[in-house]
Design a protein around this motif. Structure first.
Motif: not given
Length: 282
Positions: A47-76
């Motif tokens: 019910x949590x996590x993304x498919x280990x080894x799946x091609x979609x996982x790196x894409x989802x991590x970059x989209x997700x962490x761009x919002x959660x971490x990257x923008x937060x670090x730059x803006x806040x």
């Protein structure tokens, strides 16, 4: 952090939905997240996590962490820091650099809460404050020590150039070095029955594969160290091929004259990509 194991699916859908409006794409992402995992003969549906080894996982991590971490670090974070700051992130691994200790301590106090809001947890074993000050040119050690840390398979440390100035140098991390050597040793053990030339071809292919990632400026000593360790492991398992005459180091050295291991060659030159750096050595 442990993004690929712990991120909640609802959080992923929410943040991806801010960037992707195409219903076909969002439904496809939903199917990827719901895909079962086959393990030990059983299928489970986490019910949590993304498919280990799946091609979609790196894409989802970059989209997700761009919002959660990257923008937060730059803006806040950066506007509230007194000194210079930077962040480097690759997938769910990242480092933050701060000129002032107080700024780093403030971020350490709040980053757990920031990640918890989005269903993430900081990996406590990998998260620490590291004093990483340039050593004084006249000798000595800066307060708190020069510090070292591991990132993406490399240990980063302060080292001197030919001209005597200090730069940050990478070398193969100890755990990654041992993992590579153990893997090659296991292969030598399982394939010691093969012909010498066939073993030589395979070992050189493995070394070139290792160099494709780790052959970076300033890391030639660790690359050469791996060659020496591989030679000893190869000799060890060649001596276990039969009960006949053992191959001593003299005979093995003669073999290496005919079938030498591929020499290390820098693949990724930091000096060529940034001419302002001093030409590397070691």
């Amino acid at each position: 952090m442990s993004f690929f194991d712990t991120v909640g699916h609802e959080h992923v859908r929410e943040l991806v939905g801010r960037r992707v409006q195409d219903g076909v794409i969002t439904r496809l992402i939903g199917k990827w997240l719901k895909a079962g995992v086959w393990e030990d003969g059983k299928v489970s549906y986490p019910q949590e996590g993304t498919p280990q080894g799946g091609v979609v996982s790196p894409i989802l991590s970059n989209i997700y962490l761009h919002e959660v971490l990257d923008k937060w670090f730059v803006e806040m974070v950066q506007p509230r820091c007194r000194g210079h700051t930077f962040m480097v992130r690759f997938a769910d691994d990242f480092i933050m650099g701060f000129e002032h200790l107080e700024d780093a301590q403030k971020v350490m106090r709040v980053i757990d809460k920031r990640f918890a809001r989005f269903g993430l947890k900081v990996n406590a074993e990998k998260t620490r404050l590291v004093p990483f000050k340039r050593p004084p040119l006249q000798g000595g050690v800066p307060p708190g020590g020069p510090g070292t840390f591991d990132f993406l398979g490399f240990t980063l440390y302060w080292g001197k150039t030919r001209r005597g100035s200090y730069v940050v140098k990478p070398k193969t991390a100890g755990k990654r070095f041992r993992r590579a050597l153990d893997s090659i040793g296991q292969w030598c053990r399982e394939n010691r029955h093969l012909g010498l030339r066939e073993q030589w071809d395979a070992l050189n292919a493995k070394l070139r594969g290792h160099d494709a990632y780790y052959a970076i400026s300033y890391n030639s000593r660790m690359l050469q160290k791996l060659r020496g360790a591989v030679e000893r492991v190869w000799l060890k398992w060649l001596n276990r091929r039969n009960r006949g005459r053992a191959m001593d180091w003299e005979r093995f050295s003669a073999l290496l004259q005919t079938l030498p291991l591929a020499p290390p060659r820098i693949v990724h030159s930091l000096w060529q990509s940034n001419p302002q750096l001093e030409e590397p050595y070691a």
